[in-house]
Design an enzyme around this catalytic site. Structure first.
Site, PDB file in Angstrom:
ATOM      1  N   HIS A 138      92.238 -44.778 -26.652  1.00 36.90           N
ATOM      2  CA  HIS A 138      93.620 -44.402 -27.124  1.00 36.90           C
ATOM      3  C   HIS A 138      93.404 -43.325 -28.517  1.00 36.90           C
ATOM      4  O   HIS A 138      94.284 -42.724 -28.312  1.00 36.90           O
ATOM      5  CB  HIS A 138      94.184 -45.788 -27.839  1.00 36.90           C
ATOM      6  CG  HIS A 138      94.433 -46.866 -26.699  1.00 36.90           C
ATOM      7  ND1 HIS A 138      93.650 -47.949 -26.558  1.00 36.90           N
ATOM      8  CD2 HIS A 138      95.231 -47.123 -25.682  1.00 36.90           C
ATOM      9  CE1 HIS A 138      94.094 -48.964 -25.814  1.00 36.90           C
ATOM     10  NE2 HIS A 138      94.952 -48.179 -24.872  1.00 36.90           N
TER      11      HIS A 138
ATOM     12  N   SER B 102      88.087 -50.426 -22.470  1.00 30.72           N
ATOM     13  CA  SER B 102      89.208 -51.016 -22.060  1.00 30.72           C
ATOM     14  C   SER B 102      89.718 -52.197 -22.915  1.00 30.72           C
ATOM     15  O   SER B 102      88.752 -52.946 -23.281  1.00 30.72           O
ATOM     16  CB  SER B 102      89.181 -51.300 -20.641  1.00 30.72           C
ATOM     17  OG  SER B 102      90.036 -52.003 -20.144  1.00 30.72           O
TER      18      SER B 102
HETATM   19  P1  AMP Z   1      96.747 -48.888 -21.750  1.00 36.85           P
HETATM   20  O1  AMP Z   1      96.939 -49.127 -23.236  1.00 36.85           O
HETATM   21  O2  AMP Z   1      95.639 -49.411 -21.210  1.00 36.85           O
HETATM   22  O3  AMP Z   1      98.127 -48.782 -21.000  1.00 36.85           O
HETATM   23  O4  AMP Z   1      96.158 -47.396 -22.118  1.00 36.85           O
HETATM   24  C1  AMP Z   1      97.027 -46.506 -22.668  1.00 36.85           C
HETATM   25  C2  AMP Z   1      96.344 -44.923 -22.197  1.00 36.85           C
HETATM   26  O5  AMP Z   1      95.197 -45.009 -22.844  1.00 36.85           O
HETATM   27  C3  AMP Z   1      96.459 -44.703 -20.916  1.00 36.85           C
HETATM   28  O6  AMP Z   1      96.738 -43.236 -20.718  1.00 36.85           O
HETATM   29  C4  AMP Z   1      94.972 -44.940 -20.695  1.00 36.85           C
HETATM   30  O7  AMP Z   1      94.404 -44.214 -19.528  1.00 36.85           O
HETATM   31  C5  AMP Z   1      94.238 -44.546 -21.748  1.00 36.85           C
HETATM   32  N1  AMP Z   1      92.938 -45.082 -21.961  1.00 36.85           N
HETATM   33  C6  AMP Z   1      92.688 -46.408 -21.594  1.00 36.85           C
HETATM   34  N2  AMP Z   1      91.265 -46.584 -21.767  1.00 36.85           N
HETATM   35  C7  AMP Z   1      90.781 -45.341 -22.086  1.00 36.85           C
HETATM   36  C8  AMP Z   1      89.491 -44.903 -22.158  1.00 36.85           C
HETATM   37  N3  AMP Z   1      88.448 -45.587 -22.071  1.00 36.85           N
HETATM   38  N4  AMP Z   1      89.441 -43.506 -22.137  1.00 36.85           N
HETATM   39  C9  AMP Z   1      90.265 -42.613 -22.557  1.00 36.85           C
HETATM   40  N5  AMP Z   1      91.678 -42.981 -22.185  1.00 36.85           N
HETATM   41  C10 AMP Z   1      91.968 -44.407 -22.197  1.00 36.85           C
END
Ligand code: AMP
Length: 291
Positions: A37, A185
């Site tokens: 993030h 993640s």
């Molecule tokens: P989330 O909180 O999982 O919905 O993710 C929010 C944003 O962060 C989304 O655009 C995801 O694709 C991005 N994101 C999550 N994990 C990663 C990562 N390891 N590298 C880059 N972006 C990420």
């Protein structure tokens, strides 16, 4: 940093940004923030006067209530990270604030979703485009930043922006990984110790697929899939949800080798379903998927 939990207040804040003629970058998240993030935020800060982040675990995009319940949350920790990273405003609405009534309008994503996560998580992308349409209307960003780790999400957001004429520039950002290759993640905290030890094999399996493509100009889609599946069978105890190789961003199995492709994997562990992918250009080199 301003923390705003009401839509009316967020709209007021955005109005003041627009009145000053400032550019606005937006990073939507579900919180429990990590380096992945933070890289999106860093990109947004580089190219915009003001950066807004949303933290909202969107119930509409979870097709299993156990998954929604197990999703990690810690807003105090998130607030600290966002403050330190120089974010200007965080939008942190409650579920009632975002969905006060049962919705009268349902969105239906008819392309780019019959494969990968779309086929194993029915309703997921409908939930994603619904919440993003609401967030885009509230925040009115000039640019948005999405991680290529959720590559199908990038493909669907690309379609959303074009189909519904949002005046927003979409910026995909490469996946941030642990030193051992595991894609960061929020769900990684739900892995057992032994699952965490073997989880980097997911990235290794993708690299095996890429290696085959790089070494074989006449590579075949089904071979890529087989190589990755065999590798995963040998190296992980997780249950394979899917392995696929498709055009990107159209996500079709009829691959045009002159354009980008995606190789992607999803694996079920006991309490976490992990996804990972590489987006390769026509030469087989990584375009998005690794720093
Ligand atoms: P989330 O909180 O999982 O919905 O993710 C929010 C944003 O962060 C989304 O655009 C995801 O694709 C991005 N994101 C999550 N994990 C990663 C990562 N390891 N590298 C880059 N972006 C990420």
């Amino acid at each position: 940093m301003k923390v705003i939990d009401k839509i009316v207040e967020m709209k007021q804040f955005i109005r003041s940004v627009k009145e000053k003629g400032q550019s606005l970058g937006f990073v939507p998240t579900m919180g429990y923030l990590h380096e992945g993030h933070r890289v999106l935020i860093k990109e947004a800060k580089k190219h915009n006067d003001v950066v807004a982040v949303s933290v909202f675990v969107n119930p509409l995009q979870f097709n299993q209530s156990s998954d929604l319940e197990q999703y990690p949350r810690d807003f105090v920790r998130d607030e600290n990270i966002l403050t330190n990273d120089g974010v200007d405003v965080v939008f942190y609405p409650s579920v009632d604030e975002m969905y006060p009534n049962e919705l009268s309008i349902e969105m239906n994503v008819v392309k780019r979703t019959n494969v990968l996560c779309g086929s194993s998580r029915p309703g997921h992308f409908e939930g994603v485009v619904t919440v993003l349409t609401k967030l885009f209307n509230i925040v009115q960003p000039d640019q948005v930043y999405f991680g290529s780790k959720d590559a199908q999400q990038v493909a669907v957001v690309d379609a959303l922006i074009h189909d519904l004429n949002f005046d927003i520039r979409l910026n995909p950002v490469s996946t941030v990984r642990e030193k051992d290759g595991l894609a960061l993640s929020s769900r990684n905290v739900n892995l057992t110790t032994s699952e965490r030890t073997e989880a980097p094999e997911i990235f290794q399996s993708l690299l095996k697929g890429q290696e085959y493509i790089l070494n074989n100009p006449n590579w075949e889609r089904h071979q890529v899939i087989e190589i990755i599946k065999n590798y995963l069978d040998e190296h992980t105890t997780g249950k394979v949800d899917y392995v696929d190789c498709l055009s990107f961003p159209n996500l079709l199995d009829d691959i045009d080798k002159n354009h980008d492709i995606i190789i992607a994997v999803a694996i079920y562990y006991q309490k976490a379903r992990l996804i990972d992918n590489l987006i390769l250009n026509h030469n087989g080199f990584i375009k998005y998927g690794s720093e």
